[in-house]
Write a protein that holds these residues in place. Structure first.
Motif, PDB file in Angstrom:
ATOM      1  N   LEU A 158      52.948  40.052  43.759  1.00 35.31           N
ATOM      2  CA  LEU A 158      52.886  38.888  43.214  1.00 35.31           C
ATOM      3  C   LEU A 158      51.439  38.437  42.640  1.00 35.31           C
ATOM      4  CD1 LEU A 158      55.609  37.029  44.776  1.00 35.31           C
ATOM      5  CD2 LEU A 158      55.770  38.137  42.652  1.00 35.31           C
ATOM      6  N   CYS A 159      50.528  38.554  43.722  1.00 32.92           N
ATOM      7  CA  CYS A 159      49.315  38.155  43.571  1.00 32.92           C
ATOM      8  C   CYS A 159      48.284  39.144  42.485  1.00 32.92           C
ATOM      9  CB  CYS A 159      48.261  38.355  44.776  1.00 32.92           C
ATOM     10  SG  CYS A 159      48.958  36.970  45.843  1.00 32.92           S
ATOM     11  N   VAL A 161      49.983  41.077  40.026  1.00 36.16           N
ATOM     12  CA  VAL A 161      50.487  40.911  38.532  1.00 36.16           C
ATOM     13  C   VAL A 161      49.561  40.100  37.651  1.00 36.16           C
ATOM     14  CG1 VAL A 161      52.334  40.323  37.309  1.00 36.16           C
ATOM     15  CG2 VAL A 161      52.800  41.564  39.441  1.00 36.16           C
ATOM     16  N   PRO A 162      49.294  38.821  37.780  1.00 38.94           N
ATOM     17  CA  PRO A 162      48.278  38.024  36.955  1.00 38.94           C
ATOM     18  C   PRO A 162      46.857  38.408  36.790  1.00 38.94           C
ATOM     19  CG  PRO A 162      48.958  37.026  38.902  1.00 38.94           C
ATOM     20  CD  PRO A 162      49.626  38.105  39.024  1.00 38.94           C
ATOM     21  N   LEU A 163      46.507  39.445  37.515  1.00 33.32           N
ATOM     22  CA  LEU A 163      45.074  39.541  37.620  1.00 33.32           C
ATOM     23  C   LEU A 163      44.371  39.872  36.170  1.00 33.32           C
ATOM     24  CD1 LEU A 163      44.485  41.439  41.136  1.00 33.32           C
ATOM     25  CD2 LEU A 163      43.742  39.060  40.176  1.00 33.32           C
ATOM     26  N   ASN A 165      45.126  38.912  33.415  1.00 26.96           N
ATOM     27  CA  ASN A 165      44.906  37.887  32.401  1.00 26.96           C
ATOM     28  C   ASN A 165      43.752  36.813  33.111  1.00 26.96           C
ATOM     29  OD1 ASN A 165      47.148  38.948  31.003  1.00 26.96           O
ATOM     30  ND2 ASN A 165      48.558  37.798  32.335  1.00 26.96           N
ATOM     31  N   LEU A 166      43.527  37.328  34.177  1.00 22.96           N
ATOM     32  CA  LEU A 166      42.390  36.312  34.619  1.00 22.96           C
ATOM     33  C   LEU A 166      40.874  36.845  34.907  1.00 22.96           C
ATOM     34  CD1 LEU A 166      44.567  34.890  37.759  1.00 22.96           C
ATOM     35  CD2 LEU A 166      44.219  33.837  35.412  1.00 22.96           C
TER      36      LEU A 166
END
Length: 803
Positions: A158-159, A161-163, A165-166
């Motif tokens: 979960l940590c 997956v958004p990497l 985009n960041l």
């Protein structure tokens, strides 16, 4: 001799499937040097002498590191990895020396030997696993083990997956992170049992919980890894043939479980009792290990997978499992496994963590840290939820974060397959060493399993009511202990008015197993090697119970544990059964000529641990039953059994007198109590000494009242020093069958025992007991130590027991 070529090998890069690959060309005949060093040839250019030199260097480096890190309580496996990493880091400073000792052409041979040794090591790990653990695993342990792997893995995913985009992260490093999360979430059974064994915690409650949970977690991680890897390959190649390979693996496992395992069990049952396995049986099993390793490679698995599954087919414990462990483990673990760590150390590059890779290294380290933190918290909170104490839950969570050689091999395998980056691999290794090393150090210094045995209520013989059960834990190491123990129990006067509750413990040394066992004797089928001894002991004590109908209750337990932690099982039973006294045999046995026939250092270490942290009173029985004649607790068959009690003063002597008082009520027991006092008092009369004297006087008066009218004699004696004490002891030998004495005595009479033996051989018996255990005396001796009146807790405060 023909002139050798100037160039023995060359290396370069050729086009590969995804990127250029390194290729090494070498002459085929460069195997044995045949003494060519005398002609100026470089002997390291030949594969065999180079391999022997590499193994020697790796062994020396690993053992030296283990010696240097011994104060930090690090395992031999961690020291081997640390030593190889440090050594390779220094070796990289001199490129010429590095290429001489570890050339690229020699790494293939070293890697092959290392993987063979690793396969043998995991085979031994499989042998030591008790497959019955899976049958007895409780539901809450399954839940903890399941969540111990999946919860940290899910949180890390979960940590991750958004990497994208960041932050800006290269694609290879991003695809590495899920594998890093999975490897961090793993807990292997071998790593946990190794840690617990080194810390003497295998047979503690914490150890049993950790072993069961680790086995569940290990199973979950392997199944998940196999499924994800197969599905990933199938999706990447748009080919579902790898799924068919999974079916082959399942068939392979079924064949091992239902064909190979019954065959090995049949071979083990054919070994006569008391004999070792045949050489032919050893060869058959070793050949099966090699074939299973070969089939594993054919199925796309590491050869160690086949070795491990074959190991689980071999019955653990003696005679079959322990023999396999003793024969295989030394070469696999001590000689060849360090080579595996050296190969892994080659791939650790600390320089890869800096430079342009700082961001990727930071993200990878964050994922690893989150994985460890979530894993720790999930184990801690779930253990607390299932009523584990906060202290034990904290240490349990630490143990579940440890890793070992199988984890390192998994790290190395995915690095070789270029599934993870160089910096990710290096960070996985460094974090593993940090977490595992700190866990071992903290557990060694701050976790004391004996703290739970520090009960707040005294359970000594002196404090029980006359009509209450006298609860005795009787320890049996071998069948020679049976007659003396039963004879002592018979002398303890079991009757309807003074019933006796006996808890027998058959104590067996842990051999060829990874997990300790503590079970009732009805479940002795879990320990095939112990069935005969337990059967004989059970029959003997059951016959004793039948002879004393309605006066004796007997329970039987079997404990298999290392000698250094066997006292934990004894304490567990003593606490659960509210025992008043633990009776243990002395570690020496006498022959028929009166000389020492055998000495068992392991039994002595158990006795020392019990005396140090006993939760109740303890009696050490020095049995001379092998000596013929009337002066034997075993062979005495006349109507009167003569017991002598020496009373000098102190809490141990009072406890011994309370036990003697109970035995004196037996109609066939004659008791002589010798009260020894100093001729003059030159010790300062402090309030503590006066209090001790008053208790001694009250105990003598109580003894006279309770034993009035029986075959009991009280004799007052006076001595000036230890010399006169020795003369008195020798005078009491005549007509004595059993001599009872306390281990320690009052401070006010210290001169009566001071200097009794210049060099005590067995200080655990006390000064008087140690002297009586020498060859000068022929009677048996019972040395009694009571439960301390006070203990010192972990904070250093005194805790007084409540009567």
């Amino acid at each position: 001799m023909s002139r050798l070529p100037a160039i023995v090998s060359s290396e370069g890069y050729v086009p590969g499937v995804n990127e250029p690959e390194q290729m090494i060309c070498q002459y085929l005949h460069m195997t044995n040097s045949m003494g060519c060093s005398w002609f100026g040839c470089d002997i390291s250019a030949f594969s065999l002498p180079l391999l022997m030199l590499q193994l020697s260097i790796i062994f020396i480096v690993s053992q030296t590191t283990f010696f240097l890190l011994k104060p930090l309580r690090q395992s031999i496996l961690s020291c081997q990895l640390i030593g190889c990493i440090v050594f390779m880091s220094f070796l990289r400073l001199d490129t010429h020396l590095l290429n001489q000792l570890f050339p690229e052409s020699g790494k293939l041979v070293l890697d092959t030997v290392a993987n063979f040794g690793f396969m043998l090591h995991v085979f031994v790990v499989g042998v030591q696993i008790d497959t019955n653990i899976l049958k007895s695993v409780q539901r809450h342990v399954v839940l903890i083990g399941f969540m111990s792997f999946f919860l940290p893995y899910a949180v890390c995913i979960l940590c991750i997956v958004p990497l994208p985009n960041l932050i800006q992260l290269d694609e290879f490093s991003f695809h590495t992170l899920p594998f890093v999360a999975a490897l961090t979430s793993m807990t292997t059974f071998a790593a946990v049992t190794t840690t617990l064994s080194d810390l003497n915690l295998l047979n503690s409650d914490l150890g049993r919980l950790s072993c069961s949970t680790a086995l569940v977690t290990d199973s979950c991680s392997y199944i998940t890894t196999l499924a994800l890897t197969t599905i990933g390959i199938a999706l990447e190649r748009s080919d579902w043939k790898p799924v068919r390979n999974v079916l082959y693996i399942v068939c392979f496992l079924f064949t091992i479980c239902f064909v190979l395992r019954p065959f090995v069990m049949w071979m083990a049952k054919r070994i006569p009792e008391g004999q070792q396995m045949k050489e032919s049986q050893f060869v058959v099993v070793l050949l099966a290990v090699l074939l299973c390793g070969f089939l594993s490679e054919c199925l796309g698995q590491h050869a160690a997978f086949g070795g491990f599954t074959m190991g689980m087919c071999v019955p653990d414990g003696p005679p079959f499992g322990s023999a396999m462990v003793h024969r295989v483990d030394w070469i696999g673990t001590s000689i060849l496994v360090p080579a595996k760590f050296a190969i892994c150390a080659f791939k650790v590059n600390l320089r890869s963590l800096g430079g342009d890779n700082v961001l990727a290294s930071a993200i990878t380290e964050a994922v690893i840290t989150i994985g460890y933190l979530v894993k720790f918290m999930s184990n801690f909170l779930l253990a607390m939820y299932f009523n584990v104490s906060s202290q034990d839950a904290f240490h349990f969570a630490m143990i579940m974060c440890t890793k070992g050689i199988i984890d390192v091999a998994a790290f190395s395998l995915i690095r070789s397959n270029e599934v993870v980056t160089e910096q990710a691999y290096s960070l996985l290794i460094l974090n593993m060493l940090l977490v595992t090393g700190s866990t071992r150090f903290l557990l060694r210094h701050f976790y004391d399993p004996s703290a739970r045995y520090q009960s707040y209520k005294r359970t000594s013989i002196l404090d029980i009511e006359p009509e209450d059960f006298l609860r005795m834990v009787v320890c049996i190491h071998n069948e020679d202990n049976l007659p003396s123990m039963i004879n002592l129990l018979q002398a303890s006067n079991p009757s309807r008015h003074q019933p006796l509750e006996v808890i027998t413990m058959n104590l067996l040394q842990l051999e060829g197993r990874a997990s300790a066992i503590l079970v009732p004797s009805s479940e002795v089928k879990k320990i095939p090697s112990a069935q005969t001894q337990v059967f004989h002991a059970g029959n003997a004590f059951n016959h004793f119970m039948q002879r004393n109908h309605n006066s004796v209750v007997v329970e039987h337990f079997v404990a298999m544990a290392p000698y250094r932690s066997m006292h934990e099982d004894i304490f567990t039973i003593a606490i659960n059964k509210c025992a008043n006294i633990i009776i243990v045999p002395f570690h020496k046995q006498w022959g028929i000529d009166g000389t020492i026939d055998a000495t068992f250092p392991g039994i002595r270490s158990v006795n020392l641990k019990i005396m140090e942290k006993t939760p109740c009173s303890i009696g050490v029985l020095v049995d001379r039953g092998q000596i013929g004649g009337p002066k034997s607790v075993l062979t005495r068959r006349t109507e009167v059994f003569n017991i002598t009690q020496l009373f000098i003063g102190g809490e141990d002597d009072r406890e011994a007198l309370a036990y003697s008082c109970r035995m004196a009520q037996h109609p066939c027991v004659s008791l002589l109590v010798v009260v020894l006092q100093p001729a003059y008092n030159d010790v300062e009369q402090t309030p503590e000494i006066n209090y001790e004297k008053r208790l001694d006087s009250e105990m003598i008066d109580r003894f006279r009242m309770e034993c009035k009218g029986r075959d009991i004699f009280v004799q007052q004696e006076v001595a000036e020093d230890a010399v006169q004490t020795v003369h008195l002891l020798r005078a009491m030998e005549e007509g004595c069958d059993l001599f009872v004495v306390g281990r320690k005595h009052s401070v006010s009479v210290s001169r009566l025992t001071c200097g009794l033996l210049e060099r005590p051989q067995c200080p655990e018996l006390g000064r008087i007991g140690d002297f009586l255990a020498t060859a000068e005396f022929k009677f048996s001796v019972l040395v009694v130590q009571t439960q301390p009146l006070e203990r010192v807790d972990n904070a250093g405060e005194h805790i007084a027991f409540i009567k």
